[in-house]
Design a protein around this motif. Sequence first.
Motif, short mmCIF file in Angstrom:
data_model
loop_
_atom_site.label_atom_id
_atom_site.label_comp_id
_atom_site.label_asym_id
_atom_site.label_seq_id
_atom_site.Cartn_x
_atom_site.Cartn_y
_atom_site.Cartn_z
N GLN A 128 -33.59 17.56 -66.51
CA GLN A 128 -34.50 16.74 -65.70
C GLN A 128 -34.34 15.25 -65.98
O GLN A 128 -35.15 14.44 -65.53
N VAL A 129 -33.30 14.89 -66.72
CA VAL A 129 -33.13 13.50 -67.11
C VAL A 129 -32.94 12.59 -65.90
O VAL A 129 -33.24 11.39 -65.95
N TRP A 130 -32.47 13.15 -64.80
CA TRP A 130 -32.27 12.34 -63.59
C TRP A 130 -33.62 11.77 -63.10
O TRP A 130 -33.66 10.69 -62.48
N ILE A 131 -34.70 12.48 -63.39
CA ILE A 131 -36.03 11.97 -63.00
C ILE A 131 -36.33 10.70 -63.80
O ILE A 131 -36.87 9.73 -63.25
N ILE A 132 -36.00 10.71 -65.09
CA ILE A 132 -36.21 9.51 -65.90
C ILE A 132 -35.36 8.37 -65.35
O ILE A 132 -35.84 7.22 -65.27
N PHE A 133 -34.13 8.65 -64.97
CA PHE A 133 -33.26 7.60 -64.42
C PHE A 133 -33.85 7.01 -63.14
O PHE A 133 -33.87 5.79 -62.95
N ALA A 134 -34.34 7.88 -62.26
CA ALA A 134 -34.93 7.40 -61.00
C ALA A 134 -36.18 6.56 -61.27
O ALA A 134 -36.37 5.49 -60.68
N SER A 135 -37.02 7.03 -62.17
CA SER A 135 -38.24 6.28 -62.51
C SER A 135 -37.89 4.94 -63.16
O SER A 135 -38.57 3.93 -62.94
N THR A 136 -36.81 4.94 -63.94
CA THR A 136 -36.38 3.70 -64.60
C THR A 136 -36.00 2.64 -63.58
O THR A 136 -36.33 1.45 -63.74
N LEU A 137 -35.31 3.04 -62.53
CA LEU A 137 -34.92 2.08 -61.49
C LEU A 137 -36.15 1.47 -60.81
O LEU A 137 -36.23 0.25 -60.62
N VAL A 138 -37.12 2.33 -60.46
CA VAL A 138 -38.34 1.82 -59.82
C VAL A 138 -39.11 0.94 -60.79
O VAL A 138 -39.59 -0.15 -60.45
N TYR A 139 -39.23 1.40 -62.02
CA TYR A 139 -39.97 0.70 -63.06
C TYR A 139 -39.41 -0.69 -63.30
O TYR A 139 -40.14 -1.68 -63.39
N SER A 140 -38.09 -0.79 -63.40
CA SER A 140 -37.46 -2.07 -63.66
C SER A 140 -37.56 -3.01 -62.46
O SER A 140 -37.71 -4.23 -62.62
N ALA A 141 -37.49 -2.45 -61.26
CA ALA A 141 -37.54 -3.28 -60.05
C ALA A 141 -38.86 -4.03 -59.93
O ALA A 141 -38.91 -5.14 -59.39
N VAL A 142 -39.94 -3.44 -60.45
CA VAL A 142 -41.26 -4.09 -60.36
C VAL A 142 -41.25 -5.45 -61.05
O VAL A 142 -41.84 -6.42 -60.56
N ALA A 143 -40.56 -5.55 -62.18
CA ALA A 143 -40.51 -6.82 -62.91
C ALA A 143 -39.83 -7.90 -62.08
O ALA A 143 -40.21 -9.08 -62.11
N TYR A 144 -38.81 -7.52 -61.30
CA TYR A 144 -38.09 -8.50 -60.48
C TYR A 144 -38.94 -8.91 -59.27
O TYR A 144 -38.83 -10.04 -58.80
N VAL A 145 -39.76 -8.00 -58.77
CA VAL A 145 -40.69 -8.37 -57.70
C VAL A 145 -41.71 -9.39 -58.23
O VAL A 145 -42.00 -10.40 -57.59
#
Length: 442
Positions: A128-145
């Motif tokens: 299920q590590v792909w879920i962590i990867f997907a969440s990481t992308l969304v999570y990191s994008a918030v800082a750039y917004v």
Amino acid sequence: MTAPARPVSGDAAAPGDPTGVGQPGPLLPDDPARYLRTPVFRTLVVGWTLANVADSLLTLLMAVWVADLTGSNALGGMTFALLGLPALASPFLGHLADRVSRRWMLVIAYVAGALGLVPLFWVTRPDQVWIIFASTLVYSAVAYVTGACQSGILKDLVPDEALGHANGRLSMIDQVLRVALPMLGAAVYALVGVVPLVTVAIAGFVGAAVVFCLVRVRESRFEEETRESYLAATTAGFRHLFGTAVLGGMTWNAVIVFASVGLVNAVVFAVLDGLGLPAAWLGPLTVLQGVAGFVAGAVTPRLMLRFGRPRVYALGIIAGGLALVPLMFGWMIPVVASQALLGFGVTAAVIAWTTERQVRTPDRLQGRVAAAGHLVNNLPGTMVTAIGAGLLAFVDYRVLVLANAVVVIGAGLAALRLRDATTSDVSDAEVTRVTWASDTSG
């Protein structure tokens, strides 16, 4: 340069009203910090603090969790790469921030960040590590917004003379959280696992979304630039950042410095090994940098008023370069002391550069220029860190530290030639405010 005060709505104080109750007060011209004592600014700081808690708490733990779950250090390292990947989208986020309400863009981003973390509650197996990867992308994008929107909101809320104080205040908060949250998060993770941390991060994003949903800020509105292509409009932030007098010189200088500092990041564990210290000492040294950065956030606004932003930037860079010199030698006390100098110098330089960027950028470009600035701040160092890690296999770390120190000190000395631009140095487009439109809150 002093710009006309920007009107705000809701509970905001009028210019010269330090009480925030709507009645004119003394102007106190030598106290720009009065604009930070209005209810609306304090409320926005609460919102950004909640968001900062959320987007700082899991930054390191995502990679640790992946490595623990899979037993693969390589997959853990891939998580760090995913954290930096949304930087490539920052020009597009900046373009969007200059076309819509920045306040509502933050609300949507924080809600998306909270929703993006929810699936982590069900991650229990390596497959299920792909879920962590997907969440990481969304999570990191918030800082750039946040980075794309924050600059424009600050420029709408306070006059140019108070931007340094606002940036200093936000930097102090960031330094405190950067020091405290990783250690707290690591302790909680070791004791009870990741679920409480994910819960707190979600609550932080939700709380920030509520704050920005309720606060009332009158934002600048801009007409669509029909004469520019989408590509030209998207890259306008980079052209302004590198092409504006004084700001451009500081930015080119910062590219060199940020890239060079990436070299030290690559050899940090070799430096600790040379001192006979375990890798765990990186935590206390980072804490020392953070404490010094907090002090820099408190005093840098005053230093900028006295000496000017370019001079403070240059001196901060020189201080950071001098702080690298003891890393070449096995002297414990000078190395520890140098970390405080490094934290202070780099933080002061970043505050000065950020404030110069905001002051020299028209409202209609704030999002794009801020996004370009974040890319400049992060991408060069990331690339050089990867190169430095490869060079470490063939070159003694002391040689790499020496090269880093020479480049940074040289860049700081070169930056001393930069001078504050006068009003006549800046075009009318850079200092003229657009006409206020209706309140974006409807």
